[in-house]
Design a protein around this motif. Structure first.
Motif, PDB file in Angstrom:
ATOM      1  N   VAL A  92       0.852  -1.196   0.000  1.00  0.00           N
ATOM      2  CA  VAL A  92       0.000   0.000   0.000  1.00  0.00           C
ATOM      3  C   VAL A  92       0.887   1.245   0.000  1.00  0.00           C
ATOM      4  O   VAL A  92       1.671   1.455   0.939  1.00  0.00           O
ATOM      5  N   PRO A  93       0.802   2.079  -1.017  1.00  0.00           N
ATOM      6  CA  PRO A  93       1.626   3.291  -1.060  1.00  0.00           C
ATOM      7  C   PRO A  93       1.411   4.150   0.185  1.00  0.00           C
ATOM      8  O   PRO A  93       0.303   4.223   0.718  1.00  0.00           O
ATOM      9  N   LEU A  94       2.486   4.796   0.626  1.00  0.00           N
ATOM     10  CA  LEU A  94       2.435   5.534   1.894  1.00  0.00           C
ATOM     11  C   LEU A  94       1.295   6.548   1.958  1.00  0.00           C
ATOM     12  O   LEU A  94       0.595   6.608   2.982  1.00  0.00           O
ATOM     13  N   PRO A  95       1.037   7.341   0.926  1.00  0.00           N
ATOM     14  CA  PRO A  95      -0.081   8.295   1.037  1.00  0.00           C
ATOM     15  C   PRO A  95      -1.426   7.609   1.277  1.00  0.00           C
ATOM     16  O   PRO A  95      -2.293   8.146   1.964  1.00  0.00           O
ATOM     17  N   VAL A 100      -5.253   4.524   6.167  1.00  0.00           N
ATOM     18  CA  VAL A 100      -5.756   3.229   6.639  1.00  0.00           C
ATOM     19  C   VAL A 100      -5.745   3.227   8.162  1.00  0.00           C
ATOM     20  O   VAL A 100      -4.734   3.606   8.775  1.00  0.00           O
ATOM     21  N   PRO A 101      -6.826   2.818   8.820  1.00  0.00           N
ATOM     22  CA  PRO A 101      -6.832   2.785  10.288  1.00  0.00           C
ATOM     23  C   PRO A 101      -5.736   1.876  10.839  1.00  0.00           C
ATOM     24  O   PRO A 101      -5.368   0.862  10.225  1.00  0.00           O
ATOM     25  N   VAL A 102      -5.211   2.258  11.978  1.00  0.00           N
ATOM     26  CA  VAL A 102      -4.235   1.418  12.674  1.00  0.00           C
ATOM     27  C   VAL A 102      -4.879   0.079  12.993  1.00  0.00           C
ATOM     28  O   VAL A 102      -6.048   0.013  13.399  1.00  0.00           O
ATOM     29  N   ARG A 103      -4.147  -0.982  12.795  1.00  0.00           N
ATOM     30  CA  ARG A 103      -4.698  -2.320  13.036  1.00  0.00           C
ATOM     31  C   ARG A 103      -5.030  -2.523  14.510  1.00  0.00           C
ATOM     32  O   ARG A 103      -4.421  -1.893  15.392  1.00  0.00           O
ATOM     33  N   PRO A 104      -5.961  -3.406  14.818  1.00  0.00           N
ATOM     34  CA  PRO A 104      -6.288  -3.690  16.226  1.00  0.00           C
ATOM     35  C   PRO A 104      -5.099  -4.327  16.951  1.00  0.00           C
ATOM     36  O   PRO A 104      -4.195  -4.875  16.334  1.00  0.00           O
ATOM     37  N   TRP A 105      -5.154  -4.265  18.248  1.00  0.00           N
ATOM     38  CA  TRP A 105      -4.179  -4.922  19.102  1.00  0.00           C
ATOM     39  C   TRP A 105      -2.764  -4.474  18.808  1.00  0.00           C
ATOM     40  O   TRP A 105      -1.851  -5.267  18.697  1.00  0.00           O
TER      41      TRP A 105
END
Length: 265
Positions: A92-95, A100-105
């Motif tokens: 996934v390109p940085l921009p 993208v939401p931070v992953r859980p846990w």
């Protein structure tokens, strides 16, 4: 977070897989769908193709291949697995990734969960009790920070069963806990997942992590996150049903030894 519970049901209909999530895992289906659509655009072929989404249900293409868990993992497998992970992390390109939401846990949530587990711990085995005691003492001084962070797209589950070998490459399934993460944290979760070492004499996680070029800061972060993940697995395995064990005899004791080794390392 990896756990010992089934969070979804999977049905196969020819080349279509339907994954139906149970109530109690809010956002899981949405994270799975987001991951499949992002990877279809930026790393086609690495993961199942997204087909359809509705509340709590994801339909996707079926991938050929055998789960790496259960196979005698060879150098060829490890090379392919490292390549698949590198592709996943960089897909996934940085921009786009920054939205993208931070992953859980992530780290803070894991730290809080570990403290809760420690508060409820009841003496059961001298070695495990020592591992919990020393683990919680270390946890009190753990201050997760942003040093050594390399943003990546994280799959969110280090189970070897989620990596399929088709004879030439490894592809990835199961993205219910996926999202924005960092490389050291993702590698720590992979390396400490019980599936990486429990089925044979080889610690697949050690060999896997060695294939990634980490900075000195990332190495320090990796060590800290591996300690936390090892302690996570001690508490998870303590919940395993002795009448219906999911892992070989002695796994819990080996995990206690693993926690102590990580704390000393």
């Amino acid at each position: 977070m990896a756990d010992l519970q089934h969070t979804h049901e999977v049905a196969f209909d020819g080349d279509v897989v339907t994954k139906r999530y149970r109530a109690g895992g809010p956002g899981s289906a949405e994270r799975e769908w987001r991951a499949l659509t992002l990877l279809a655009e930026h790393a086609p072929g690495l993961a199942p193709e997204p087909i359809a989404f509705e509340a709590g249900v994801v339909r996707m293409s079926r991938l050929d291949g055998e789960p790496l868990r259960g196979l005698p993992v060879t150098d060829e497998h490890l090379t392919a697995l490292a390549g698949a992970l590198a592709m996943l992390h960089a897909a996934v390109p940085l921009p786009v990734l920054l939205d993208v939401p931070v992953r859980p846990w992530q780290r803070e949530a894991v730290r809080d969960w570990l403290r809760g587990q420690g508060a409820r711990w009841r003496a059961r085995d001298p070695l495990a009790d020592r591992a919990v005691r020393e683990g919680l003492r270390w946890l009190d001084g753990w201050r997760p920070d942003g040093s050594g962070v390399r943003p990546v797209f994280g799959g969110g589950d280090g189970n070897l069963a989620n990596f399929l070998w088709d004879g030439g490459r490894v592809r990835v399934v199961d993205f219910e806990d996926s999202g924005r993460s960092d490389l050291a944290y993702e590698l720590a979760e992979l390396a400490e997942h019980v599936s990486m070492w429990v089925d044979g004499p080889t610690d697949v996680g050690v060999d896997l992590v060695a294939r990634f070029g980490l900075s000195a800061e990332e190495e320090r972060r990796l060590r800290e996150c591996r300690r936390a993940q090892a302690l996570v697995w001690l508490f998870l395995l303590a919940q395993d049903d002795p009448d219906n064990p999911r892992n070989p005899p002695g796994t819990f004791r080996r995990q206690a030894e693993r926690v102590l080794a990580r704390l000393d390392g």
